[in-house]
Design a protein around this motif. Structure first.
Motif, mmCIF file in Angstrom:
data_model
loop_
_atom_site.group_PDB
_atom_site.id
_atom_site.type_symbol
_atom_site.label_atom_id
_atom_site.label_comp_id
_atom_site.label_asym_id
_atom_site.label_seq_id
_atom_site.Cartn_x
_atom_site.Cartn_y
_atom_site.Cartn_z
ATOM 1 N N SER A 47 0.829 -1.204 0.000
ATOM 2 C CA SER A 47 0.000 0.000 0.000
ATOM 3 C C SER A 47 0.867 1.260 0.000
ATOM 4 N N ALA A 98 1.130 4.237 -2.778
ATOM 5 C CA ALA A 98 1.039 5.630 -2.352
ATOM 6 C C ALA A 98 2.158 6.461 -2.975
ATOM 7 N N GLN A 111 -0.701 7.964 3.413
ATOM 8 C CA GLN A 111 -0.673 6.523 3.154
ATOM 9 C C GLN A 111 0.762 6.021 3.013
ATOM 10 N N VAL A 121 -7.574 8.375 7.428
ATOM 11 C CA VAL A 121 -7.159 7.360 6.463
ATOM 12 C C VAL A 121 -8.241 7.263 5.399
#
Length: 467
Positions: free
Chosen positions: A132, A136, A155, A398
């Motif tokens: 992830s 990002a 992120q 988030v």
């Protein structure tokens, strides 16, 4: 994409074209060796392989007896580098000829041209970042607004990873207890309290729902907040689009029904990207092509977060109120509607003020303007910015911006619902553990703890070469 991490890779890390400087990046076990074979330091002393990490060295790149360029060489040693491997960055002059000659020279001495995203892929493979965070990085590079930059940076720092780690660890703890019961099945011992497990599953489902709900917000940040311009034919929708974009994007004509399909473009206002969509005029028609355009207009309206509905200031009060109220019934409560009373310069001030008073009295956000003359366009932009900011996340929130993450969250949720169903049906621990493990795996797909080469190939193929 193949994942051969044994070879040393090289790529130009700066954008294509000519500039003041360019940077070539190498990563791999032979990075220092290959660079040393073509680098001559300005001051004699230790070779590059003997130099300390995080140091910069001035000298020349030599091809045989020929000096190619004078450069600066920066050294980063494993494991304390971006990729976790030995990394060398060569800063040269920005001539495209020099860049290409240096690249070819390094390849001749043993480096391989990097594939798109291969440096970041190696960072992931070497545990420097999770999947992830890698995504990002790509989002941060591609960000075109302040909000998109902020969300991507959050992120990249592990925003979603940290939240998912807590959820996975709780599930793993309970899975271990459930599976421990299997070792004592003959003694009918219960280590995992079923009531606590049910409460945990409901809590995690609630967290997943919050993350999933942020996807529409995240998609708007990434792609631009969709703003649909709607209204009857010839109310000035295309003129407004052209005025907002400051270019002749849409055809403007006195002939009703000129716009047959949706026309889109994105502009940047107040740190937020807005994706404006001009649609076909809404009316009853027997024209087949125009009918298709109107159908598509309603599809675009349904997907918009903000809808600009244009009414003609020349129409009578009851007609305007009636059409606005009728149109408003077609929108969902989550959509923002701004009623624009256009062509105010062709009507009386008293009539325009009466229309605005009636609309605002009925709870509509309304503004009078002239798209053709440009009057009150700045006020409309400020209204859009205010609505856009109200819809943006707080600094530390988030936000899910990837459809891959959203799908994984939905799959994890479905598995957890199966666990709840199993608890209600009083299923055995081994059957409950299967669904819990599935949920854990789906959450792990987001961060790359569970991954396959096909998924990795798809993600990293979208990166630029050199990153």
């Amino acid at each position: 994409m193949t994942f051969d991490t044994t070879q040393t890779i090289v790529a130009i890390a700066t954008p294509p074209g000519m500039g003041a400087i360019a940077v070539l990046r190498l990563s791999g076990e032979r990075s220092l060796e290959i660079t040393s074979s073509v680098f001559r330091p300005a001051k004699k002393g230790k070779s590059l392989k003997e130099q300390k990490a995080y140091t910069i060295h001035y000298g020349s790149i030599i091809d045989g007896d020929r000096e190619v360029d004078q450069v600066l060489v920066s050294l980063f040693r494993a494991p304390h580098s971006y990729t976790g491997e030995d990394v060398v960055e060569i800063s040269c002059h920005g001539s495209t000829v020099i860049q290409q000659q240096l690249l070819e020279l390094l390849v001749r001495h043993g480096a391989r041209l990097a594939q798109p995203g291969e440096f970041t892929l190696r960072a992931f493979m070497n545990g420097k970042i999770d999947l992830s965070q890698a995504e990002a990085i790509a989002d941060l590079i591609a960000s075109t607004s302040e909000t998109a930059r902020r969300v991507a940076l959050n992120q990249m720092r592990g925003g979603i990873s940290n939240k998912l780690a807590v959820l996975r660890n709780e599930l793993l703890r309970f899975t271990a207890l459930v599976e421990l019961e299997l070792d004592f099945s003959e003694e009918d011992v219960e280590f995992a309290n079923r009531g606590e497990l049910e409460a945990l599953i409901n809590s995690i489902i609630s967290e997943i729902d919050k993350l999933s709900a942020s996807f529409s917000q995240g998609n708007a940040i990434k792609m631009g907040i969709p703003v649909t311009i709607a209204g009857k034919p010839n109310v000035g929708k295309s003129t407004l689009l052209n005025r907002l974009l400051n270019e002749e994007k849409a055809i403007v004509s006195e002939i009703a029904g000129t716009t047959r399909d949706a026309i889109e473009d994105t502009i940047h206002l107040g740190g937020i990207n807005f994706r404006f969509i001009d649609t076909a005029g809404l009316r009853q028609t027997t024209d087949t092509i125009e009918s298709i355009g109107i159908e598509r207009a309603f599809v675009k309206i349904e997907k918009a977060r903000i809808v600009l509905y244009l009414a003609d200031a020349q129409a009578n009060l009851d007609e305007i109120i009636s059409e606005v109220e009728d149109f408003a019934t077609k929108l969902s409560p989550s959509q923002n509607l701004i009623v624009l009373v256009n062509k105010e310069d062709k009507s009386t001030q008293a009539h325009v003020e009466e229309v605005l008073s009636e609309l605002t009295g009925k709870g509509f956000s309304a503004l009078a303007l002239s798209a053709k003359a440009g009057h009150n366009i700045e006020q409309l932009q400020q209204l859009l910015i205010a609505m856009g900011k109200a819809d943006m996340p707080e600094n530390e929130d988030v936000v899910v911006t990837s459809i891959r993450h959203y799908n994984a969250l939905q799959s994890a949720r479905a598995s957890l619902v199966q666990v709840l169903n199993g608890l209600q049906a009083n299923l055995s621990g081994d059957l409950l553990a299967i669904d819990i493990h599935q949920a854990i795996d789906y959450l792990g797909e987001i961060t790359g703890e569970i991954s396959n080469d096909e998924v990795l190939g798809f993600i990293f193929s979208k990166f630029c070469i050199g990153k």
